[in-house]
Design a protein around this motif. Sequence first.
Motif, short mmCIF file in Angstrom:
data_model
loop_
_atom_site.label_atom_id
_atom_site.label_comp_id
_atom_site.label_asym_id
_atom_site.label_seq_id
_atom_site.Cartn_x
_atom_site.Cartn_y
_atom_site.Cartn_z
N GLY A 68 -11.76 -32.16 -6.61
CA GLY A 68 -12.76 -31.55 -5.73
C GLY A 68 -12.40 -31.68 -4.26
N ILE A 69 -11.10 -31.86 -3.96
CA ILE A 69 -10.71 -31.98 -2.55
C ILE A 69 -9.69 -30.91 -2.17
CG2 ILE A 69 -11.20 -34.43 -2.19
CD1 ILE A 69 -8.13 -34.89 -2.83
N TYR A 70 -9.83 -29.77 -2.81
CA TYR A 70 -8.94 -28.65 -2.49
C TYR A 70 -9.26 -28.21 -1.07
CZ TYR A 70 -6.25 -24.51 -4.01
OH TYR A 70 -5.31 -23.55 -4.19
N PRO A 71 -8.31 -28.31 -0.15
CA PRO A 71 -8.66 -27.97 1.23
C PRO A 71 -8.99 -26.48 1.33
CG PRO A 71 -6.32 -28.41 1.04
CD PRO A 71 -6.91 -28.68 -0.30
N ARG A 72 -10.07 -26.16 1.98
CA ARG A 72 -10.38 -24.75 2.16
C ARG A 72 -10.74 -24.49 3.61
NH1 ARG A 72 -14.81 -24.27 -2.32
NH2 ARG A 72 -13.69 -26.01 -3.20
N ASP A 73 -10.37 -23.32 4.04
CA ASP A 73 -10.56 -22.96 5.43
C ASP A 73 -11.06 -21.52 5.43
OD1 ASP A 73 -10.42 -22.63 8.13
OD2 ASP A 73 -8.22 -22.56 8.22
N ILE A 74 -12.35 -21.38 5.15
CA ILE A 74 -12.90 -20.03 4.97
C ILE A 74 -13.44 -19.52 6.31
CG2 ILE A 74 -14.71 -18.69 3.80
CD1 ILE A 74 -14.11 -20.21 1.30
N ARG A 75 -12.86 -18.40 6.76
CA ARG A 75 -13.33 -17.79 8.01
C ARG A 75 -13.36 -16.28 7.89
NH1 ARG A 75 -9.31 -20.44 12.36
NH2 ARG A 75 -9.02 -22.39 11.26
N GLU A 76 -14.03 -15.69 8.85
CA GLU A 76 -14.10 -14.23 8.92
C GLU A 76 -12.71 -13.69 9.24
OE1 GLU A 76 -16.22 -10.86 8.54
OE2 GLU A 76 -17.24 -12.80 8.50
N GLY A 77 -12.30 -12.65 8.53
CA GLY A 77 -10.99 -12.05 8.83
C GLY A 77 -10.87 -10.68 8.21
N ASP A 78 -9.69 -10.10 8.37
CA ASP A 78 -9.40 -8.78 7.83
C ASP A 78 -8.52 -8.98 6.58
OD1 ASP A 78 -8.54 -6.21 7.25
OD2 ASP A 78 -7.98 -5.72 9.33
N MET A 79 -9.05 -8.65 5.44
CA MET A 79 -8.36 -8.89 4.18
C MET A 79 -7.05 -8.12 4.07
SD MET A 79 -8.62 -10.72 1.61
CE MET A 79 -9.68 -11.10 0.30
N ARG A 80 -6.87 -7.09 4.92
CA ARG A 80 -5.60 -6.36 4.87
C ARG A 80 -4.44 -7.25 5.27
NH1 ARG A 80 -6.66 -1.31 8.62
NH2 ARG A 80 -7.20 -3.08 9.95
N ASP A 81 -4.71 -8.26 6.14
CA ASP A 81 -3.62 -9.11 6.64
C ASP A 81 -2.89 -9.87 5.53
OD1 ASP A 81 -4.18 -8.24 9.14
OD2 ASP A 81 -5.32 -10.03 9.73
N PRO A 82 -3.62 -10.70 4.73
CA PRO A 82 -2.89 -11.43 3.69
C PRO A 82 -2.27 -10.51 2.65
CG PRO A 82 -5.26 -11.75 3.43
CD PRO A 82 -5.05 -11.06 4.74
N VAL A 83 -2.95 -9.41 2.34
CA VAL A 83 -2.42 -8.50 1.31
C VAL A 83 -1.10 -7.90 1.81
CG1 VAL A 83 -2.84 -6.31 0.10
CG2 VAL A 83 -4.68 -8.01 0.29
N GLU A 84 -1.11 -7.43 3.05
CA GLU A 84 0.11 -6.82 3.57
C GLU A 84 1.21 -7.85 3.80
OE1 GLU A 84 -1.59 -4.49 6.78
OE2 GLU A 84 -1.25 -2.68 5.59
N ALA A 85 0.81 -9.06 4.20
CA ALA A 85 1.83 -10.11 4.43
C ALA A 85 2.59 -10.39 3.14
CB ALA A 85 1.16 -11.39 4.94
N VAL A 86 1.88 -10.48 2.03
CA VAL A 86 2.56 -10.79 0.76
C VAL A 86 3.42 -9.61 0.33
CG1 VAL A 86 2.23 -11.32 -1.68
CG2 VAL A 86 0.79 -12.42 0.03
N VAL A 87 2.89 -8.41 0.43
CA VAL A 87 3.66 -7.24 -0.01
C VAL A 87 4.92 -7.10 0.85
CG1 VAL A 87 3.61 -4.71 -0.17
CG2 VAL A 87 1.67 -6.04 -0.99
N GLN A 88 4.79 -7.38 2.13
CA GLN A 88 5.97 -7.24 3.01
C GLN A 88 7.01 -8.33 2.80
OE1 GLN A 88 4.23 -6.70 6.88
NE2 GLN A 88 3.44 -4.70 6.26
N ALA A 89 6.56 -9.45 2.24
CA ALA A 89 7.52 -10.56 2.05
C ALA A 89 8.33 -10.39 0.76
CB ALA A 89 6.77 -11.89 2.02
N LEU A 90 7.92 -9.44 -0.08
CA LEU A 90 8.55 -9.38 -1.40
C LEU A 90 9.53 -8.23 -1.67
CD1 LEU A 90 5.54 -10.51 -3.61
CD2 LEU A 90 7.68 -11.73 -3.31
N PRO A 91 9.81 -7.33 -0.72
CA PRO A 91 10.64 -6.18 -1.09
C PRO A 91 12.00 -6.55 -1.65
CG PRO A 91 10.41 -6.29 1.27
CD PRO A 91 9.45 -7.26 0.69
N GLU A 92 12.57 -7.66 -1.18
CA GLU A 92 13.89 -8.06 -1.69
C GLU A 92 13.83 -8.36 -3.18
OE1 GLU A 92 16.19 -11.30 0.16
OE2 GLU A 92 15.61 -10.28 2.01
#
Length: 224
Positions: A68-92
């Motif tokens: 029960g000590i999973y660190p979490r850092d929940i804040r307001e943001g734009d969900m496109r950022d993490p989605v695009e970051a992962v997709v852009q990191a994987l083309p290779e």
Amino acid sequence: DRLREFVADVSHELRTPIAALKMYTELQREGDVDDTTRREFLERSTDQIARLEWLSTNLLDLSRIDAGIYPRDIREGDMRDPVEAVVQALPEVAVERGVPLDSAVPAEPVELRFDRERIVQLMNNLIANGLKFTPRGGSVSVELTQTEEAVTIEVRDTGPGIPADELPHIFERFYRGTNTGDAGGSGSGLGLAIVRPIVEMHDGEIEVASVVDEGTVFRIRLPR
Ligand code: ADP
């Protein structure tokens, strides 16, 4: 009992890469190996080290979740950022596997409260599975959509699919399915076991729809 079983499973999982590393090291020390063989042993050792690294990261996360000590850092943001970051990191990886990775996100911001690092981890695990299990010539696609009430992420592949009797087990720790061909051996069975608690910490839901020989869709709905 659950903890005891978990520790037993962990030790078992660690034994395979450690035994392989030990063997490759010993064979090289014996001296009588040519350069090509030595290079091959080094490559395999590198793979096993990556596997150990992956295991230790995921095991640490699972033990934090249990405690029960999973660190979490929940804040307001734009969900496109993490989605695009992962997709852009994987083309290779996608090119190397011969499996194109496409993504579609809305033109306007997708605002939500979420833990960016955890969503990156979730997306990584789902997309990596799609790329790993889908045979050459297939594809993986990611789609982000939104309504007033919720944000939905879909990760879809044209891979081998998951047999109906295995679907109830895929989120269990160390569970590996049978329909995964050569890629099956490379997994740890921990990817989806971590995806689920990440969805839960966002009060979301995850669904899987899969047809053998056609493909799989993971659909995650996160309420606003
Ligand atoms: P791993 O990928 O390390 O085996 P996971 O927890 O990520 O472990 O997945 C558990 C099992 O669920 C896999 O072994 C596989 O049988 C099945 N699975 C997950 N994602 C897919 C997918 N996209 N296509 C087919 N099978 C999948």
